[in-house]
Design an enzyme around this catalytic site. Sequence first.
Site, PDB file in Angstrom:
ATOM      1  N   GLY A  90       0.824  -1.243  -0.098  1.00 54.96           N
ATOM      2  CA  GLY A  90      -0.331   0.042  -0.099  1.00 54.96           C
ATOM      3  C   GLY A  90       0.828   1.254   0.271  1.00 54.96           C
ATOM      4  N   GLY A  91       0.222   2.263   0.474  1.00 55.25           N
ATOM      5  CA  GLY A  91       0.837   3.583   0.471  1.00 55.25           C
ATOM      6  C   GLY A  91       2.198   3.775   1.233  1.00 55.25           C
ATOM      7  N   GLY A 106      23.980  11.902 -29.352  1.00 53.49           N
ATOM      8  CA  GLY A 106      23.556  12.401 -28.537  1.00 53.49           C
ATOM      9  C   GLY A 106      23.814  11.810 -27.072  1.00 53.49           C
ATOM     10  CB  ALA A 107      24.924   8.199 -26.225  1.00 54.57           C
TER      11      ALA A 107
END
Length: 519
Positions: A171-172, A406-407
């Site tokens: 859960g949370g 770009g790398a």
Amino acid sequence: MSKQDKIKKLIDSRAEAKMGGGEKRIKAQHDKGKLTARERVEILLDEGSFEEFDMFVTHRSTHFGMDKKKILGDGVVTGTGTIDGRVVYVFSQDFTVFGGSLSETFAQKICKVMDMAMKVGAPVIGINDSGGARIQEGVTSLAGYAEIFERNILASGVIPQISAVFGPCAGGAVYSPSLTDFVMMTEETSYMFVTGPKVVKTVTGEEISVSDLGGADVHASKSGVSHFKVEDEEEGLLLIRKLLSYLPANNLEEPPMTECDDPIDRLEGSLNEIIPENPNEPYDVKEIIHSLVDYGEFLEIHRHYAKNIVIGYARFDGMPVGVVANQPNYLAGVLDIDASRKAARFVRFCDAFNIPLITLVDVPGFLPGSNQEYGGIITHGAKLMFAYGEATVPKITITLRKSYGGAHDVMSSKQLRGDINYAWPTAEIAVMGAKGAVEVLYGKELKNIEDEQERARFISEKEEEYREYFANPYQAASLGYIDDIIEPRNSRFRIIRALQTLGTKKDVNPAKKHSNLPL
Ligand code: HXC
């Protein structure tokens, strides 16, 4: 009551608190292959150093007969102690008490140690083993969680926060560990998910086991939620001690230096041989890391996740560093969504805690394809770029082989304020690989060549020409993008000297409330 009786009462109450949920539940915990909350703390901390707080706290709930069920300590053991003589704060959830579920007072105990850790400037280690919000308390336990979350958020980048998940975490409740810097899970005995298998089946119809949904394997290799997967709790607790040996206590301190007998000018002949003649042949970049760093010791983080990039801690002449290296052995070391996210968070952690970055580059580019584009490789790749570009710690980069497109820019290039950028003679720094470049540059010519053999000869000739010109570090070096081309076997010495020189480096970012990282 006499003075002696009062002292006896104290001793008895302490003994009672130490028994948590009682013998039967402790046995049940052991039978599951788990340690108790206190046993965990004992292994984690230096012997005899633990000072416990709030042992006498009990919950305030009166619903569902809870007023008759009070257990000293209320399900979480909290306090302070030392690891290798350095102060840390710790909370350890006690599954033997109401399933380690979180009540209002349980949350207050955790918040108290977090607040103290912030005042003192010391790491917080949280050991999670809990059934989640205490059902009998309703909304107060939700508020308790949120109090912890807020503290996790404010402490981020100020003190290191480490979460061990040694049992249920659902859960949370999962959000506190995920807000911290490092998450560890044990095989077999731990799991994390936002919604469990029963709810999953009701909502989506999917049938899945607890371990397939949120076990250690899943989070260590598929989701990346967990940085470490360990076989048992003892291994995990000792690993936390080791991890902390690389980290400063807070963001205003330098990482801890250690004595080092490993010669700084140790020549590593094997590094002159390791890059294969064939540029498409893989090799294991971890071998390079091990040969460079002090005593070959490397603490790898996220070992099973996005293996195309390797991250972790090591030392050079006793100085802790963060290492980031493309891994040609896995997907050719390409940058994809997972690798970008993994490395970006690591780079940001190192920068927040004054840990210099050593980047080893062998990257053919970003992974092409619709999967990656639809998943947002643009945004995720930008995260890594952002992290490097924003980082002000010393940044030393060595291009081992490929550094394309770009790398190339992303991987701690000179223009992203890389301080020292070296290349090995085997480096290939270019806009793209030879094959792709020839297809683009000679598209028209290739269309007009019908004979297969002639076509192949043309391609090979043009590729060779392209490689001659670009598949080396000299063009980048001639422009000052590379500070020096170094002999591979000298790399350890060159890195250490650069680190020494950069010890007094000062660099700042423009004043702002905070940046807008491409999340
Ligand atoms: C109160 C709890 C509890 C809880 C367990 N116990 N979870 N008590 N609140 N959340 C108690 C049990 O009643 C039992 O008490 C003891 O702890 C041990 O639990 P068992 O069920 O016997 O253990 P086990 O079989 O190992 O199963 C563990 C478990 C299961 C899978 C965690 O207990 C479970 O499903 N619990 C409920 C989980 C849950 O739904 N939590 C709320 C989630 S919502 P006795 O006295 O019999 O020993 C949530 C929201 C957070 O957490 C939101 C944050 C923003």
